[in-house]
Enzyme design. Structure first.
Site, short mmCIF file in Angstrom:
data_model
loop_
_atom_site.label_atom_id
_atom_site.label_comp_id
_atom_site.label_asym_id
_atom_site.label_seq_id
_atom_site.Cartn_x
_atom_site.Cartn_y
_atom_site.Cartn_z
N CYS A 69 24.40 19.63 2.04
CA CYS A 69 24.12 18.48 2.79
C CYS A 69 24.61 17.15 1.84
CB CYS A 69 22.69 18.38 3.21
SG CYS A 69 22.15 19.85 3.72
N HIS B 140 21.44 11.20 5.02
CA HIS B 140 21.66 12.40 5.60
C HIS B 140 20.35 12.71 6.54
CE1 HIS B 140 21.85 16.74 6.14
NE2 HIS B 140 20.75 17.06 5.19
N ASN C 258 20.05 18.72 11.73
CA ASN C 258 20.80 18.85 10.44
C ASN C 258 22.42 19.55 10.60
OD1 ASN C 258 21.53 19.04 7.73
ND2 ASN C 258 19.54 19.62 7.18
N1 ACO Z 1 7.88 26.70 15.87
C1 ACO Z 1 6.59 26.69 15.48
N2 ACO Z 1 5.83 27.04 14.49
C2 ACO Z 1 6.29 27.14 13.38
C3 ACO Z 1 7.86 26.76 13.33
C4 ACO Z 1 8.63 26.62 14.37
N3 ACO Z 1 9.95 26.53 14.58
N4 ACO Z 1 8.25 27.09 11.94
C5 ACO Z 1 7.30 27.30 11.22
N5 ACO Z 1 6.35 27.27 12.04
C6 ACO Z 1 4.77 27.42 11.83
C7 ACO Z 1 4.72 28.20 10.30
O1 ACO Z 1 4.84 29.59 10.54
C8 ACO Z 1 3.16 27.81 9.87
O2 ACO Z 1 2.40 28.65 10.36
P1 ACO Z 1 0.89 29.09 9.78
O3 ACO Z 1 0.46 27.81 9.36
O4 ACO Z 1 0.51 29.91 11.07
O5 ACO Z 1 1.35 29.82 8.52
C9 ACO Z 1 3.16 26.54 10.15
O6 ACO Z 1 4.13 25.98 11.41
C10 ACO Z 1 3.27 25.31 9.40
O7 ACO Z 1 4.62 25.72 8.54
P2 ACO Z 1 5.17 24.86 7.45
O8 ACO Z 1 6.18 25.47 6.85
O9 ACO Z 1 3.91 24.32 6.53
O10 ACO Z 1 5.38 23.37 8.22
P3 ACO Z 1 5.96 21.92 7.73
O11 ACO Z 1 4.68 21.14 8.41
O12 ACO Z 1 6.09 21.96 6.30
O13 ACO Z 1 7.08 21.93 8.50
C11 ACO Z 1 9.54 22.07 7.91
C12 ACO Z 1 8.50 22.93 8.13
C13 ACO Z 1 9.75 21.38 9.36
C14 ACO Z 1 10.50 22.86 7.56
C15 ACO Z 1 9.52 20.94 6.95
O14 ACO Z 1 8.72 21.53 5.77
C16 ACO Z 1 10.58 20.29 6.41
O15 ACO Z 1 11.25 19.64 7.19
N6 ACO Z 1 10.97 20.49 5.31
C17 ACO Z 1 12.42 19.95 4.78
C18 ACO Z 1 13.39 20.74 5.01
C19 ACO Z 1 14.64 20.17 5.29
O16 ACO Z 1 14.77 19.17 6.22
N7 ACO Z 1 15.71 21.28 4.96
C20 ACO Z 1 16.86 20.65 5.40
C21 ACO Z 1 17.91 21.04 4.35
S1 ACO Z 1 17.53 20.01 2.88
C22 ACO Z 1 17.88 18.46 3.33
O17 ACO Z 1 18.95 18.40 4.21
C23 ACO Z 1 17.17 17.36 2.87
#
Ligand code: ACO
Length: 330
Positions: A124, A257, A287
């Site tokens: 990224c 980004h 993304n």
């Molecule tokens: N739909 C519904 N529920 C979901 C989904 C989905 N698509 N994906 C995960 N869940 C559930 C999980 O299973 C979990 O359920 P549980 O509580 O029953 O176990 C719950 O949602 C919470 O999951 P978390 O992973 O804790 O959710 P979080 O609030 O952290 O959000 C996310 C997840 C959006 C991926 C977040 O962590 C994030 O944005 N991280 C940054 C990652 C990113 O942007 N990466 C891109 C590459 S790096 C970069 O570009 C900077």
């Protein structure tokens, strides 16, 4: 001899953005569409990420074909002929094939046979890494016009059964032309790049030519990435401001980004950024990895937000981890 060297006029070249272009796959996939593929809801995706829809490449759209279209528009915008280009750097983590470099496929599609072309792999952060490399080539006096492209087809490395990752990404391409301009006040003012390989297991692809011999799928610890992203992006913004002796208010536009709206909001809060100065396109592109910054730049220029003379700060963070910033007097 010493006197001769001392009397030589030192030429200072600036890398000025003279053209910009973008290209997106035709197919739009909404959050609602994804609810038919994985166990998710429209609300979950919008609340956690800000993403509403993304573009997904069809079988005949590739990283190089999208990159070529973006490059053509950037060249037209710069009013340059294809053959005026001396260097092409393609930032991508999803090349058409392991080799040859997809940059050379784009070079060939553009009908250029005299420049040099290579791929830059910093996921990224690839676009800011590629800008730094092109800027250095221009400042060294080796290159007059460079095409810097970010193009990705992440849909090809997504595990469409993994709801934690497949909802987050999209495909697309953006490109800028950098032109060497002697003694200009405009152009790239600073580049700051970083990597820390200790965190490779928080965001990676579980395949590759030398390990599994297949392409593999993207794997991510979302919360781990989130925390590091906010910390690293905030620190690289502060580093760029300190280096250039600027305050956060001096920046006209932040072009981050586009990974997740919550990362952008957390960074804005941490460094005291005014949210109306942040270009946000994550809602419609998701993304797109190395393509996200040039896609956002293209939108901001088209909408008349970013204008000649504005101070524009780009920043990115991605797998590796790698992260960095570019400050441009537009
Ligand atoms: N739909 C519904 N529920 C979901 C989904 C989905 N698509 N994906 C995960 N869940 C559930 C999980 O299973 C979990 O359920 P549980 O509580 O029953 O176990 C719950 O949602 C919470 O999951 P978390 O992973 O804790 O959710 P979080 O609030 O952290 O959000 C996310 C997840 C959006 C991926 C977040 O962590 C994030 O944005 N991280 C940054 C990652 C990113 O942007 N990466 C891109 C590459 S790096 C970069 O570009 C900077």
């Amino acid at each position: 001899q010493r006197k001769k060297i001392m009397n030589q006029k030192i030429k200072i070249y600036q890398s000025v953005v003279t053209g910009i272009g973008a290209s997106l796959p035709k197919k739009i996939v909404t959050n609602k569409d994804l609810t038919k593929i994985v166990d998710t809801t429209e609300e979950w995706i919008v609340e956690r990420t800000g993403i509403e829809e993304r573009r997904i490449a069809s079988d005949n759209e590739t990283t190089s074909s999208l990159g070529t279209e973006a490059a053509k528009i950037a060249l037209q915008n710069a009013q340059l002929k294809n053959t005026d280009i001396d260097l092409i750097i393609l930032a991508t983590a999803t090349p058409d094939n392991t080799f040859p470099a997809s940059a050379t496929v784009i070079q060939s599609s553009l009908g250029i046979d005299k420049c040099y072309a290579y791929d830059m792999q910093a996921v990224c952060s690839g676009f800011v890494f590629a800008l730094e490399a092109a800027d250095n080539a221009i400042k060294a006096g080796n290159v007059k016009n460079a095409l810097v492209i970010g193009s990705e087809t992440f849909s090809r490395i997504l595990d469409w059964d993994d709801r934690g990752t497949c909802v987050l990404f999209g495909d697309g391409a953006g490109a800028v032309v950098l032109s060497s301009t002697e003694g200009s006040e405009r152009g790239i003012l600073s580049n700051h790049l970083h990597s820390d390989g200790r965190y490779g297991d928080l965001l990676y692809v579980d395949g590759g030519p030398s390990t599994s011999t297949n392409v593999g799928y993207l794997r991510m610890d979302g919360q781990g990435v989130f925390k590091h992203a906010v910390k690293n992006i905030s620190s690289v913004i502060e580093e760029a401001l300190d280096y250039n002796d600027l305050k956060v208010e001096d920046i006209d536009w932040f072009v981050p980004h586009q990974a997740n709206i919550r990362i952008l909001e957390s960074v804005a809060k941490k460094v005291g950024l005014s949210e109306d100065k942040i270009i946000v396109t994550v809602q419609k592109h998701a993304n797109t990895s190395a393509a996200s910054i040039p896609l956002a730049l293209f939108d901001a220029v088209q909408e008349g937000k970013i204008k000649k003379g504005d101070l524009v700060l780009l920043e990115a963070m991605g797998g590796g981890f790698s992260w960095g910033s570019t400050l441009i007097r537009w």
